[in-house]
Design an enzyme around this catalytic site. Structure first.
Site, mmCIF file in Angstrom:
data_model
loop_
_atom_site.group_PDB
_atom_site.id
_atom_site.type_symbol
_atom_site.label_atom_id
_atom_site.label_comp_id
_atom_site.label_asym_id
_atom_site.label_seq_id
_atom_site.Cartn_x
_atom_site.Cartn_y
_atom_site.Cartn_z
ATOM 1 N N CYS A 1 0.874 -1.174 0.000
ATOM 2 C CA CYS A 1 0.000 0.000 0.000
ATOM 3 C C CYS A 1 0.911 1.225 0.000
ATOM 4 C CB CYS A 1 -0.893 -0.027 1.241
ATOM 5 S SG CYS A 1 -1.921 1.437 1.412
ATOM 6 N N CYS B 1 -2.979 15.254 3.111
ATOM 7 C CA CYS B 1 -4.088 15.226 2.155
ATOM 8 C C CYS B 1 -4.952 16.454 2.372
ATOM 9 C CB CYS B 1 -4.925 13.961 2.344
ATOM 10 S SG CYS B 1 -6.280 13.829 1.143
ATOM 11 N N CYS C 1 -10.593 10.106 8.760
ATOM 12 C CA CYS C 1 -9.261 9.696 8.301
ATOM 13 C C CYS C 1 -8.152 10.475 9.000
ATOM 14 C CB CYS C 1 -9.184 9.906 6.790
ATOM 15 S SG CYS C 1 -7.562 9.556 6.095
ATOM 16 N N CYS D 1 -6.000 0.920 7.325
ATOM 17 C CA CYS D 1 -6.558 1.970 6.459
ATOM 18 C C CYS D 1 -6.867 3.243 7.229
ATOM 19 C CB CYS D 1 -7.901 1.536 5.869
ATOM 20 S SG CYS D 1 -7.780 0.157 4.791
HETATM 21 N N1 SAH Z 1 -7.478 9.313 -0.814
HETATM 22 C C1 SAH Z 1 -7.838 8.062 -1.376
HETATM 23 C C2 SAH Z 1 -6.870 6.950 -1.048
HETATM 24 C C3 SAH Z 1 -6.328 6.898 0.344
HETATM 25 S S1 SAH Z 1 -7.508 6.620 1.630
HETATM 26 C C4 SAH Z 1 -9.228 7.679 -0.966
HETATM 27 O O1 SAH Z 1 -9.800 8.337 -0.095
HETATM 28 O O2 SAH Z 1 -9.764 6.726 -1.539
HETATM 29 C C5 SAH Z 1 -7.686 4.852 1.506
HETATM 30 C C6 SAH Z 1 -8.948 4.255 2.106
HETATM 31 O O3 SAH Z 1 -8.923 4.312 3.541
HETATM 32 C C7 SAH Z 1 -10.212 4.971 1.663
HETATM 33 O O4 SAH Z 1 -11.137 4.038 1.150
HETATM 34 C C8 SAH Z 1 -10.743 5.566 2.965
HETATM 35 O O5 SAH Z 1 -12.130 5.664 2.914
HETATM 36 C C9 SAH Z 1 -10.223 4.593 3.996
HETATM 37 N N2 SAH Z 1 -10.146 5.141 5.342
HETATM 38 C C10 SAH Z 1 -9.796 6.381 5.701
HETATM 39 N N3 SAH Z 1 -9.837 6.519 7.048
HETATM 40 C C11 SAH Z 1 -10.221 5.330 7.544
HETATM 41 C C12 SAH Z 1 -10.431 4.824 8.874
HETATM 42 N N4 SAH Z 1 -10.252 5.590 9.962
HETATM 43 N N5 SAH Z 1 -10.818 3.544 9.015
HETATM 44 C C13 SAH Z 1 -10.975 2.751 7.927
HETATM 45 N N6 SAH Z 1 -10.777 3.163 6.663
HETATM 46 C C14 SAH Z 1 -10.409 4.436 6.470
HETATM 47 FE FE1 SF4 Z 2 -7.552 12.073 1.957
HETATM 48 FE FE2 SF4 Z 2 -8.005 10.303 3.884
HETATM 49 FE FE3 SF4 Z 2 -10.048 11.363 2.559
HETATM 50 FE FE4 SF4 Z 2 -8.434 9.588 1.324
HETATM 51 S S1 SF4 Z 2 -9.771 9.193 3.068
HETATM 52 S S2 SF4 Z 2 -9.187 11.560 0.529
HETATM 53 S S3 SF4 Z 2 -6.453 10.149 2.283
HETATM 54 S S4 SF4 Z 2 -8.614 12.491 3.871
#
Ligand code: SAH
Ligand code: SF4
Length: 352
Positions: free
Chosen positions: A105, A112, A119, A335
């Protein structure tokens, strides 16, 4: 003085370098294959190049992977790597060993800008985009560290950052990863996850070599999605799914919709039914991700029964659904937990 790094250069750029040194074109191919296929990290490791040329290359060009900081190893074998890509700017990558394959990954931005509520990465300001060399270099560094075979690799572009907001660099890196002369990972084994940058999805749709598309949907109504993901106010669910409907899919491939389950926010039976309705007519699969909690977030995952109930409603509606098992939770590698900061936590081994 060393000014340029060959890691991140495509073949055309290397050919230009070779021409600049008065060398024939095929030298560029030798260098390209040495760097990306054979993972050579010093000019001395190129027995196929004349010694004098190696000395000239060494004076002008480096073969540099992103500098590795600490690494942490989880009880389940998952490894989190911290790279300090420049002073004060760090990103993380994760190596997840699995029976048939190893999944890497990787990150695309330092921080971001999209600020999703659930997140941890979204809590960090966007410092900068990663370069193609820093993106592809994460793959090289992890593969070199683990001795992983490229035919066993899955690459998920799901680490820190929004890949479609760093489009050119991400796609340059994808080309390096998938080039049969380079890292030779099949494009079917590369997945890019986006929060829903519609113009980026449209651009990706026109690429000759495309990774699989994963879309972080995370809600079945605009009301909930607006709250969880501010980007929804720019491209709402209808606009996003419209772009997904137009996205060309290879035979047997589908779009993955990620759905982070947040207790009391998007996990009701009504949400599940609305999600199934939204996806009808799309070649899809749904990946449910029970929220990985972090003290800085203040949200919780639903109880286990609620996750099962949500999944049951989807499968009754013929939506193919998997629940993502959290990997590397104990080392904050799961994630949404990547923050690009050293933690000095348990399980950390010094980087080299
Ligand atoms: N910015 C992109 C890729 C990185 S985030 C995106 O948002 O798709 C990767 C994945 O992690 C995304 O599907 C997001 O929804 C998930 N994610 C973010 N925070 C999380 C959390 N606290 N618990 C589980 N998944 C999470
Ligand atoms: Fe950015 Fe996290 Fe949202 Fe993905 S899930 S777009 S990394 S803030």
């Amino acid at each position: 003085m060393k000014t340029r790094n060959v890691v991140g250069m495509g073949l055309a750029e290397m050919e230009a370098v070779a021409a600049g040194l008065g060398e024939p074109r095929y030298r560029a191919r030798q260098i390209y294959a040495g760097v990306y296929r054979r993972l050579r990290r010093s000019w001395d490791a190129f027995p196929d190049l004349p010694k004098t040329l190696r000395a000239r290359l060494g004076a002008e060009l480096s073969i540099a992977y992103p500098p590795l900081g600490e690494t942490a190893v989880s009880r389940d074998g998952t490894r989190r790597y911290l790279f300090e890509v420049s002073p004060g700017a760090s990103v993380e990558s994760v190596f997840i060993p699995e029976e048939k394959r190893d999944t890497l990954c990787i990150s695309t931005q330092v921080g971001c800008a999209l600020g999703c509520l659930f997140c941890v990465t979204g809590r960090r300001p966007l410092l900068r985009n990663l370069t193609p060399g820093e993106i592809a270099g994460q793959v090289l560094a992890l593969v070199a560290d683990r001795g992983a075979a490229s035919r066993r690799l899955n690459i998920v572009i799901m680490g820190m950052g929004e890949p479609l907001l760093n489009y050119d660099h991400v796609m340059a890196a994808v080309r390096l990863m998938t080039d049969p002369e380079g890292m030779a990972v099949s494009p079917r084994r590369v997945t890019l996850s986006t929060a829903g940058v519609v113009p980026g999805i449209e651009r990706l749709a026109r690429e000759p070599v495309r990774p699989n598309l994963a879309v972080s949907l995370n809600a079945a109504t605009d009301e909930v999605r607006d709250r969880l993901m501010p980007i929804n106010r720019t491209w709402n669910i209808a606009a996003l799914l419209d772009a997904c409907r137009r996205f060309p899919l290879a035979e047997r491939s589908r779009i993955t919709f990620e759905y982070v389950l947040v207790g009391g926010v998007n996990d009701s039976p009504a949400d599940a039914r609305a999600l199934a309705r939204l996806l009808s007519g799309l070649r899809h699969k749904v990946n449910l991700i029970p929220l990985n909690p972090d003290p800085s977030i203040g949200l919780a995952p639903p109880p286990g029964e609620r996750v099962l109930e949500f999944q049951q409603i989807l499968s009754d509606a013929h939506v193919t659904t998997s629940v993502r098992r959290a990997r590397g939770e104990d080392i904050a590698a799961a994630c949404g937990m990547l923050a690009g900061r050293a933690r000095g936590d348990a399980g950390v081994t010094p980087g080299r």
